[in-house]
Design an enzyme around this catalytic site. Sequence first.
Site, mmCIF file in Angstrom:
data_model
loop_
_atom_site.group_PDB
_atom_site.id
_atom_site.type_symbol
_atom_site.label_atom_id
_atom_site.label_comp_id
_atom_site.label_asym_id
_atom_site.label_seq_id
_atom_site.Cartn_x
_atom_site.Cartn_y
_atom_site.Cartn_z
ATOM 1 N N ASN A 189 0.945 -1.289 0.164
ATOM 2 C CA ASN A 189 0.005 0.027 0.104
ATOM 3 C C ASN A 189 0.823 1.325 0.111
ATOM 4 O OD1 ASN A 189 -2.448 1.907 0.829
ATOM 5 N ND2 ASN A 189 -0.905 2.013 2.475
ATOM 6 N N ALA A 190 1.946 1.239 0.668
ATOM 7 C CA ALA A 190 2.891 2.448 0.613
ATOM 8 C C ALA A 190 3.169 3.173 -0.681
ATOM 9 C CB ALA A 190 4.228 2.276 1.186
ATOM 10 N N GLN A 224 -2.918 10.965 -15.253
ATOM 11 C CA GLN A 224 -3.473 12.312 -14.611
ATOM 12 C C GLN A 224 -2.695 13.174 -14.773
ATOM 13 O OE1 GLN A 224 -6.130 13.173 -13.112
ATOM 14 N NE2 GLN A 224 -5.332 15.262 -12.536
ATOM 15 N N GLN A 237 0.887 13.868 -13.087
ATOM 16 C CA GLN A 237 1.411 12.763 -12.168
ATOM 17 C C GLN A 237 2.008 11.775 -13.426
ATOM 18 O OE1 GLN A 237 -1.947 11.251 -9.861
ATOM 19 N NE2 GLN A 237 -0.929 11.832 -8.174
ATOM 20 N N TYR A 291 3.686 9.210 -11.059
ATOM 21 C CA TYR A 291 2.738 8.384 -10.149
ATOM 22 C C TYR A 291 1.787 7.694 -11.278
ATOM 23 C CZ TYR A 291 -0.877 7.678 -6.448
ATOM 24 O OH TYR A 291 -2.019 7.487 -5.641
ATOM 25 N N TYR A 330 -10.376 8.771 -5.867
ATOM 26 C CA TYR A 330 -9.919 9.773 -4.967
ATOM 27 C C TYR A 330 -10.773 9.625 -3.602
ATOM 28 C CZ TYR A 330 -7.583 12.461 -8.551
ATOM 29 O OH TYR A 330 -6.727 12.894 -9.514
HETATM 30 N N1 CAA Z 1 -6.793 18.869 -16.226
HETATM 31 C C1 CAA Z 1 -6.653 19.991 -17.068
HETATM 32 N N2 CAA Z 1 -5.963 21.085 -16.785
HETATM 33 C C2 CAA Z 1 -5.532 21.057 -15.486
HETATM 34 C C3 CAA Z 1 -5.481 20.205 -14.682
HETATM 35 C C4 CAA Z 1 -6.271 18.944 -15.061
HETATM 36 N N3 CAA Z 1 -6.498 18.007 -14.218
HETATM 37 N N4 CAA Z 1 -5.243 20.580 -13.351
HETATM 38 C C5 CAA Z 1 -4.548 21.726 -13.700
HETATM 39 N N5 CAA Z 1 -4.774 22.110 -14.767
HETATM 40 C C6 CAA Z 1 -4.510 23.355 -15.445
HETATM 41 C C7 CAA Z 1 -5.049 24.509 -14.384
HETATM 42 O O1 CAA Z 1 -6.399 24.829 -14.833
HETATM 43 C C8 CAA Z 1 -4.130 25.627 -14.932
HETATM 44 O O2 CAA Z 1 -4.767 26.024 -16.200
HETATM 45 P P1 CAA Z 1 -4.458 27.675 -16.365
HETATM 46 O O3 CAA Z 1 -3.338 28.154 -16.194
HETATM 47 O O4 CAA Z 1 -5.339 27.908 -17.727
HETATM 48 O O5 CAA Z 1 -5.587 28.184 -15.480
HETATM 49 C C9 CAA Z 1 -2.621 24.871 -15.277
HETATM 50 O O6 CAA Z 1 -3.155 23.581 -15.540
HETATM 51 C C10 CAA Z 1 -1.861 25.109 -14.068
HETATM 52 O O7 CAA Z 1 -2.366 24.643 -13.129
HETATM 53 P P2 CAA Z 1 -1.870 24.945 -11.524
HETATM 54 O O8 CAA Z 1 -2.209 26.469 -11.375
HETATM 55 O O9 CAA Z 1 -2.323 23.891 -10.396
HETATM 56 O O10 CAA Z 1 -0.345 24.725 -11.670
HETATM 57 P P3 CAA Z 1 0.855 24.434 -10.810
HETATM 58 O O11 CAA Z 1 2.087 23.927 -11.302
HETATM 59 O O12 CAA Z 1 0.745 25.207 -9.658
HETATM 60 O O13 CAA Z 1 0.181 22.754 -10.338
HETATM 61 C C11 CAA Z 1 -0.198 20.858 -10.587
HETATM 62 C C12 CAA Z 1 0.274 21.718 -11.318
HETATM 63 C C13 CAA Z 1 1.009 20.023 -9.477
HETATM 64 C C14 CAA Z 1 -0.478 19.535 -11.551
HETATM 65 C C15 CAA Z 1 -1.413 20.703 -9.810
HETATM 66 O O14 CAA Z 1 -2.483 21.325 -10.781
HETATM 67 C C16 CAA Z 1 -2.079 19.698 -8.739
HETATM 68 O O15 CAA Z 1 -1.730 19.335 -8.021
HETATM 69 N N6 CAA Z 1 -2.981 18.854 -9.669
HETATM 70 C C17 CAA Z 1 -3.601 17.820 -8.961
HETATM 71 C C18 CAA Z 1 -2.884 16.596 -9.377
HETATM 72 C C19 CAA Z 1 -3.657 15.478 -8.917
HETATM 73 O O16 CAA Z 1 -4.707 15.282 -9.127
HETATM 74 N N7 CAA Z 1 -3.152 14.514 -7.948
HETATM 75 C C20 CAA Z 1 -3.692 13.401 -7.472
HETATM 76 C C21 CAA Z 1 -3.298 13.698 -6.106
HETATM 77 S S1 CAA Z 1 -4.134 12.307 -4.949
HETATM 78 C C22 CAA Z 1 -3.777 10.919 -5.560
HETATM 79 O O17 CAA Z 1 -2.627 10.740 -5.961
HETATM 80 C C23 CAA Z 1 -4.290 9.625 -4.972
HETATM 81 C C24 CAA Z 1 -4.776 8.977 -6.202
HETATM 82 O O18 CAA Z 1 -4.191 7.658 -6.276
HETATM 83 C C25 CAA Z 1 -6.156 9.282 -6.722
#
Ligand code: CAA
Length: 241
Positions: free
Chosen positions: A82-83, A141, A144, A147, A179
Amino acid sequence: MARVALVTGGTRGIGEAISVGLKNAGYSVAATYAGNDEAAAKFKEETGIAVYKWDVADFEACKEGIAKVEAELGPVDILVNNAGITRDTTLHRMKPEQWSAVISTNLDSLFNMTRNVIDGMRERGFGRIISISSINGQKGQFGQANYSAAKAGVIGFTKAVAQENAAKGVTVNVVSPGYIGTEMVRAVPEEVLNSKILPLIPVGRLGEPEEIARCVNFLASDEAGFITGSTLSINGGQYMA
Ligand code: CAA
């Protein structure tokens, strides 16, 4: 004698719910953790579950840690890989260490852990390997690449190892959460979560860690002996693989 279950990253988040679920089902449980001593001590005090500290990205540490668990609790019958960690950023900004950290903790760990329990399971003619992937390994994603690659790798690993061990009573399966309301998901920027993720979940909410734990309990049971090499998606309908 109760069967022994080992859960990596088993003191927090989804892993915590899995450890507790297995304990409540009557297993003798060991939970590993990597760094957060405070959370592990609290978990141990609250649940009475044995905790062990090592880095699942390190093969020798896994070998030594598993030997210790087996000396104290008995042979590991059920392994829950799981880690996992995230280092989210777009590929064009990703540093080699952000790639490597995620691949080694989320994917190399499956080799490091499973390799050190598989001989015993094969000899005893029973075993359950359950690895936690992610919806983001199935669909990819934004942010990611590391990931998603590691979590897709979990599924390939499982299908190969399932074939190799089916005749020895060892099943190998994946649980693939969407999620879930844990610290990892709460670290996603709130604006991104609300505008880009929640609207895509047909059930209309984040999942609960216990909803994952219940499926792990089922796959660990004798009743699930004909299920191997499969991926059980638990994501509120967000992605239907
Ligand atoms: N789809 C399309 N566009 C996206 C998007 C997505 N999913 N996420 C962000 N964007 C867009 C934003 O809207 C933004 O567009 P604009 O500049 O036109 O407004 C642009 O991409 C930049 O986004 P950020 O301002 O967030 O940019 P950042 O560089 O600060 O961060 C990021 C980028 C790190 C990818 C951040 O958006 C983020 O953390 N996103 C979430 C990623 C995610 O879903 N991770 C899952 C974590 S949970 C997990 O992993 C557990 C699991 O197994 C499900």
